[in-house]
Design a protein around this motif. Structure first.
Motif, PDB file in Angstrom:
ATOM      1  N   LEU A 129       5.054   0.753   2.297  1.00 38.19           N
ATOM      2  CA  LEU A 129       3.933   0.968   3.002  1.00 38.19           C
ATOM      3  C   LEU A 129       3.278  -0.212   3.624  1.00 38.19           C
ATOM      4  O   LEU A 129       2.684  -0.140   4.717  1.00 38.19           O
ATOM      5  N   GLY A 130       3.452  -1.344   2.937  1.00 35.95           N
ATOM      6  CA  GLY A 130       2.682  -2.507   3.316  1.00 35.95           C
ATOM      7  C   GLY A 130       3.824  -3.447   4.388  1.00 35.95           C
ATOM      8  O   GLY A 130       3.166  -4.131   5.233  1.00 35.95           O
ATOM      9  N   ALA A 131       5.063  -3.602   4.317  1.00 37.49           N
ATOM     10  CA  ALA A 131       5.950  -4.272   5.005  1.00 37.49           C
ATOM     11  C   ALA A 131       7.215  -3.540   5.139  1.00 37.49           C
ATOM     12  O   ALA A 131       8.181  -3.962   4.895  1.00 37.49           O
ATOM     13  N   ALA A 132       7.130  -2.387   5.772  1.00 35.41           N
ATOM     14  CA  ALA A 132       8.440  -1.495   6.093  1.00 35.41           C
ATOM     15  C   ALA A 132       9.257  -2.388   6.916  1.00 35.41           C
ATOM     16  O   ALA A 132       8.781  -3.163   7.967  1.00 35.41           O
TER      17      ALA A 132
ATOM     18  N   GLU B 104      14.598   4.341   4.594  1.00 33.37           N
ATOM     19  CA  GLU B 104      14.030   3.242   3.831  1.00 33.37           C
ATOM     20  C   GLU B 104      13.641   3.695   2.558  1.00 33.37           C
ATOM     21  O   GLU B 104      13.065   4.596   2.253  1.00 33.37           O
ATOM     22  N   GLN B 105      13.634   2.630   1.591  1.00 33.38           N
ATOM     23  CA  GLN B 105      12.905   3.069   0.402  1.00 33.38           C
ATOM     24  C   GLN B 105      12.758   1.620  -0.525  1.00 33.38           C
ATOM     25  O   GLN B 105      13.437   0.773  -0.297  1.00 33.38           O
ATOM     26  N   GLY B 106      11.821   1.769  -1.316  1.00 29.39           N
ATOM     27  CA  GLY B 106      11.296   0.541  -1.961  1.00 29.39           C
ATOM     28  C   GLY B 106      10.044   0.850  -2.714  1.00 29.39           C
ATOM     29  O   GLY B 106       9.455   2.083  -2.903  1.00 29.39           O
ATOM     30  N   SER B 107       9.572  -0.402  -3.142  1.00 24.41           N
ATOM     31  CA  SER B 107       8.187  -0.399  -3.926  1.00 24.41           C
ATOM     32  C   SER B 107       7.269   0.219  -2.776  1.00 24.41           C
ATOM     33  O   SER B 107       7.491  -0.073  -1.675  1.00 24.41           O
ATOM     34  N   PRO B 108       6.055   0.741  -3.233  1.00 23.35           N
ATOM     35  CA  PRO B 108       4.931   1.063  -2.437  1.00 23.35           C
ATOM     36  C   PRO B 108       4.498   0.043  -1.570  1.00 23.35           C
ATOM     37  O   PRO B 108       4.165   0.071  -0.249  1.00 23.35           O
TER      38      PRO B 108
ATOM     39  N   ASP C 181      -0.906   4.575  -5.069  1.00 27.14           N
ATOM     40  CA  ASP C 181      -1.292   4.627  -6.710  1.00 27.14           C
ATOM     41  C   ASP C 181      -0.360   5.183  -7.612  1.00 27.14           C
ATOM     42  O   ASP C 181      -0.107   4.225  -8.765  1.00 27.14           O
ATOM     43  N   VAL C 182       0.546   6.208  -7.223  1.00 29.10           N
ATOM     44  CA  VAL C 182       0.977   6.866  -8.343  1.00 29.10           C
ATOM     45  C   VAL C 182       2.694   6.509  -8.461  1.00 29.10           C
ATOM     46  O   VAL C 182       3.172   6.581  -9.555  1.00 29.10           O
ATOM     47  N   ALA C 183       3.210   6.135  -7.355  1.00 28.30           N
ATOM     48  CA  ALA C 183       4.674   5.974  -7.253  1.00 28.30           C
ATOM     49  C   ALA C 183       5.364   4.739  -7.711  1.00 28.30           C
ATOM     50  O   ALA C 183       4.589   3.501  -7.516  1.00 28.30           O
ATOM     51  N   ASP C 184       6.445   4.559  -8.414  1.00 29.62           N
ATOM     52  CA  ASP C 184       7.110   3.407  -8.609  1.00 29.62           C
ATOM     53  C   ASP C 184       7.893   2.954  -7.265  1.00 29.62           C
ATOM     54  O   ASP C 184       8.283   2.128  -7.162  1.00 29.62           O
ATOM     55  N   ARG C 185       8.432   4.164  -6.805  1.00 27.84           N
ATOM     56  CA  ARG C 185       9.170   3.813  -5.757  1.00 27.84           C
ATOM     57  C   ARG C 185       8.810   5.050  -4.425  1.00 27.84           C
ATOM     58  O   ARG C 185       8.521   6.143  -4.717  1.00 27.84           O
ATOM     59  N   ILE C 186       8.910   4.562  -3.169  1.00 27.70           N
ATOM     60  CA  ILE C 186       8.692   5.343  -2.181  1.00 27.70           C
ATOM     61  C   ILE C 186       9.789   5.572  -1.413  1.00 27.70           C
ATOM     62  O   ILE C 186      10.511   4.558  -1.064  1.00 27.70           O
ATOM     63  N   VAL C 187      10.050   6.810  -1.135  1.00 29.26           N
ATOM     64  CA  VAL C 187      11.448   7.263  -0.208  1.00 29.26           C
ATOM     65  C   VAL C 187      11.010   7.737   1.368  1.00 29.26           C
ATOM     66  O   VAL C 187      10.194   8.539   1.165  1.00 29.26           O
ATOM     67  N   PHE C 188      11.377   7.078   2.252  1.00 28.38           N
ATOM     68  CA  PHE C 188      10.868   7.516   3.585  1.00 28.38           C
ATOM     69  C   PHE C 188      12.268   8.108   4.151  1.00 28.38           C
ATOM     70  O   PHE C 188      13.208   7.658   4.456  1.00 28.38           O
ATOM     71  N   MET C 189      12.107   9.596   4.399  1.00 29.58           N
ATOM     72  CA  MET C 189      12.991  10.386   5.227  1.00 29.58           C
ATOM     73  C   MET C 189      12.673  10.884   6.464  1.00 29.58           C
ATOM     74  O   MET C 189      11.595  11.295   6.835  1.00 29.58           O
ATOM     75  N   ASP C 190      13.784  10.740   7.447  1.00 23.17           N
ATOM     76  CA  ASP C 190      13.363  11.188   8.802  1.00 23.17           C
ATOM     77  C   ASP C 190      15.100  11.574   9.257  1.00 23.17           C
ATOM     78  O   ASP C 190      15.744  11.048   9.018  1.00 23.17           O
TER      79      ASP C 190
END
Ligand SMILES: Nc1ncnc2c1ncn2[C@@H]1O[C@H](COP(=O)(O)OP(=O)(O)OP(=O)(O)O)[C@@H](O)[C@H]1O
Ligand SMILES: [Mg+2]
Length: 254
Positions: free
Chosen positions: A237-240, A229-233, A214-223
């Motif tokens: 979240l939908g098509a990693a 990977e990073q991109g729009s929610p 809901d809140v983010a313009d961009r999501i960053v996945f760290m491991d």
């Protein structure tokens, strides 16, 4: 446009454990970035390096045009000192999982203390701004209370007000709701959403996937100390694209 914050090729180890293995992240004015990822992936360490609570072993850090840390030419990182460091510290605010309020101080004093003592701003102005923030955080009537008289959700909203009182250009949150019961979580997430709607620049480490969406313009996945990977929610979240991201998200209903 100059990014509000820019960290480049950040490296950090604790002993033999490399916790950040070359992280680069730039945040633009008004942008909301959610950082997600498994436990131990380095999310808190990244925030602690960006907020000068930890020093980098490699890489560089800048706030706007202000270079805070960079290569010293001998394989280490040199930090600015004195007024430049103070100036950098004034650019950001930080909200932790545990609220870290002063237990013996009222809500008003918790919020007004740093603007008065550190920034040396005039009391009437500081207290007027604090009252405005108290109302905005849904804490009207609480200014004279001490933290133990408040719920965890209310205490967290005081710590958000305290960070905002310093007028930061960017606000960092490290799992702001993970110490809270679900019914208290909602109130905290809703004030953060309100800040996002006002285009407050924010970096939020969270395990709340629907909130991140809901809140983010961009999501960053760290491991494992890298940004996988990073991109729009929708995209992350939908098509990693990465299998590691999909495996992590499979543990959540998003
Ligand atoms: N001060 C420290 N000394 C030694 N090791 C540390 C220190 N801080 C963090 N670590 C280690 O660094 C790694 C990354 O920790 P970090 O807290 O950044 O992860 P995280 O992504 O925030 O995890 P979580 O989701 O559990 O909060 C972990 O293996 C942790 O044990
Ligand atoms: Mg953490």
């Amino acid at each position: 446009m100059t990014a509000v914050v820019s960290i480049k090729d950040a490296r950090k180890a604790f002993g033999d454990t490399e916790v950040l293995r070359g992280i680069s992240l730039e945040v633009e004015r008004g942008e909301v970035v959610a950082v997600i990822g498994p436990s131990g992936g380095g999310k808190s360490t990244l925030l602690r390096c960006m907020t000068l609570l930890e020093t980098l072993d490699g890489g560089s850090l800048a706030y706007g045009g202000l270079e805070v840390a960079g290569p010293d030419g001998a394989g280490a990182v040199r930090y600015v000192k004195g007024d430049a460091l103070k100036e950098a510290r004034g650019r950001f605010g930080l909200v932790f999982q545990s609220y870290n309020l002063f237990p013996h101080m009222t809500v008003m004093r918790n919020i007004a203390d740093a603007p008065l003592r550190v920034q040396k701003r005039p009391r009437p102005e500081v207290e007027a701004r604090a009252r405005e923030l108290i109302e905005k955080m849904g804490l009207s009537g609480c200014e004279g209370k001490v933290p133990c008289q408040l719920s965890g959700g209310q205490q967290q909203r005081v710590s958000i007000a305290r960070a905002l009182a310093l007028d930061p250009q960017i606000l960092y949150f490290d799992e702001p709701t993970s110490a809270l019961d679900p019914e208290l979580t909602a109130g905290v997430l809703s004030v953060i959403k309100g800040l996002a709607a006002e285009h407050m620049t924010m970096v939020i480490v969270t395990h709340e996937m629907s909130f991140a969406r809901d809140v983010a313009d961009r999501i960053v996945f760290m491991d494992g100390g890298v940004i996988v990977e990073q991109g729009s929610p929708e995209q992350v979240l939908g098509a990693a694209k990465q299998e590691r991201t999909r495996a992590f998200l499979a543990g959540y209903r998003t």
